[in-house]
Design an enzyme around this catalytic site. Sequence first.
Site, PDB file in Angstrom:
ATOM      1  N   TRP A 103      42.341  24.651  -2.869  1.00 45.52           N
ATOM      2  CA  TRP A 103      41.902  26.049  -2.949  1.00 45.52           C
ATOM      3  C   TRP A 103      42.548  26.785  -4.117  1.00 45.52           C
ATOM      4  CZ3 TRP A 103      37.456  26.720  -1.233  1.00 45.52           C
ATOM      5  CH2 TRP A 103      37.020  26.170  -0.032  1.00 45.52           C
ATOM      6  N   ASP A 173      45.851  34.297  -1.459  1.00 45.48           N
ATOM      7  CA  ASP A 173      44.662  33.862  -0.719  1.00 45.48           C
ATOM      8  C   ASP A 173      45.123  33.477   0.682  1.00 45.48           C
ATOM      9  OD1 ASP A 173      42.517  32.626   0.453  1.00 45.48           O
ATOM     10  OD2 ASP A 173      42.212  31.140  -1.133  1.00 45.48           O
ATOM     11  N   LYS A 197      38.216  31.929   9.476  1.00 46.20           N
ATOM     12  CA  LYS A 197      39.302  31.126  10.033  1.00 46.20           C
ATOM     13  C   LYS A 197      40.048  31.892  11.124  1.00 46.20           C
ATOM     14  CE  LYS A 197      38.472  28.583   6.231  1.00 46.20           C
ATOM     15  NZ  LYS A 197      38.476  28.718   4.779  1.00 46.20           N
TER      16      LYS A 197
HETATM   17  C1  LIG Z   1      38.079  28.492   3.498  1.00 45.71           C
HETATM   18  C2  LIG Z   1      38.917  28.885   2.335  1.00 45.71           C
HETATM   19  C3  LIG Z   1      38.346  29.374   1.147  1.00 45.71           C
HETATM   20  C4  LIG Z   1      36.857  29.471   0.919  1.00 45.71           C
HETATM   21  O1  LIG Z   1      36.268  30.419   1.717  1.00 45.71           O
HETATM   22  P1  LIG Z   1      34.705  30.754   1.543  1.00 45.71           P
HETATM   23  O2  LIG Z   1      34.510  31.849   2.518  1.00 45.71           O
HETATM   24  O3  LIG Z   1      33.941  29.516   1.888  1.00 45.71           O
HETATM   25  O4  LIG Z   1      34.470  31.166   0.148  1.00 45.71           O
HETATM   26  C5  LIG Z   1      39.206  29.755   0.128  1.00 45.71           C
HETATM   27  N1  LIG Z   1      40.541  29.668   0.263  1.00 45.71           N
HETATM   28  C6  LIG Z   1      41.119  29.199   1.386  1.00 45.71           C
HETATM   29  C7  LIG Z   1      42.599  29.127   1.487  1.00 45.71           C
HETATM   30  C8  LIG Z   1      40.320  28.794   2.461  1.00 45.71           C
HETATM   31  O5  LIG Z   1      40.895  28.333   3.581  1.00 45.71           O
END
Ligand SMILES: *Cc1c(COP(=O)(O)O)cnc(C)c1O
Length: 362
Positions: A103, A173, A197
Amino acid sequence: MALRHYNFCAGPAALPTDVLERAQVEMLDWQGRGLSVMEISHRHPDYIAMAQAAESKLRQLMGIPDNYKVLFLQGGATAQFALLPMNLLGHKTHADYIDTGIWSAKAIAAMAPYGVATEAASSAEVGYQCVPSQAQLKLNEDAAYVHYCPNETIGGLAFDYVPDTGSVPLIADMSSTILSEPIDVTQFGLIYAGAQKNIGPAGITLVIVREDLLGKAQAITPNPFNYALQAANESMLNTPPTYGWYLAGLVFDWLQQQGGLEAMAEINTAKANCLYQAIDESQFYANQIATANRSKMNVTFTLADDALNAEFLQQAQANGLLNLKGHRSVGGMRASIYNAVPIAGVHALVAFMKDFEKQHWA
Ligand SMILES: *Cc1c(COP(=O)(O)O)cnc(C)c1O
């Protein structure tokens, strides 16, 4: 009552059963209005009141200070990878990025059209099995910001410290770790997270941003993705994902009922300890991540014989333990144990793993 299996999906992930039941009860007739919350204008005072209440619950849960804006946006965390430089670079040309896995690497790649992503540190050489230390970070004083991913959802790798970036704003993030434990928001310039999540259903992206960082968007930034414009319009410049916002509010209520983020952190630590202990005690299961950097949200593990993977997954499913397959890029298994996965689910998984090992390993 419907049968609910234990769901270890990395995302879109399990939601608390209590929340889904409340949504079910309110589905046809929201608060006695004779319609569902999905069927009402986002400009309606009743909707606005609900949306604002959700924001204040979040502010309370996370201790978000008044000089931070909370934005409910669309596009997922992936859109943020591009929107960060678009909104935050201003006259600067580069920002520092810490690379700890898939990521954070995607965030780095997405930066290219807008500016230069300088690598502050990378744990690629050690197979993403630990995070760089504070001393290893090469930070530029004139960087627009420093970006990192506190919890790499795919690798199961987590920071055990918050990087100190001095006066340069720190961007995190937090897609897979937000609301799992208390944090000090003032350590961050901006926090973002996709909802699917630990917040609610897919469709909402949360951005928590310090006010002084707003107002630097490049002219090409589309209005719905301009942080300052959305902040000035209470995230309702255009139609927000109204149902997702409502469900996020129900999740915030549920978190308050559980005792808030301190209580969640305690349960989450107990869940992770239980699972890692089972892995460590076994000769059959293994996790490669440095102990201090093991994720409490996404527990990755491998079987001693990859040929048994398919059977493991099939038997787990037959035992009501769903979605344990690791990400296609790393293989093996991954148990995502976000807030909505109860400790009973982890106990059931550990019991199944021990049983499977006994059947298949001398
Ligand atoms: C799931 C995730 C993403 C991507 O999320 P999207 O909603 O599919 O764009 C980005 N960063 C992390 C850490 C994630 O767990």
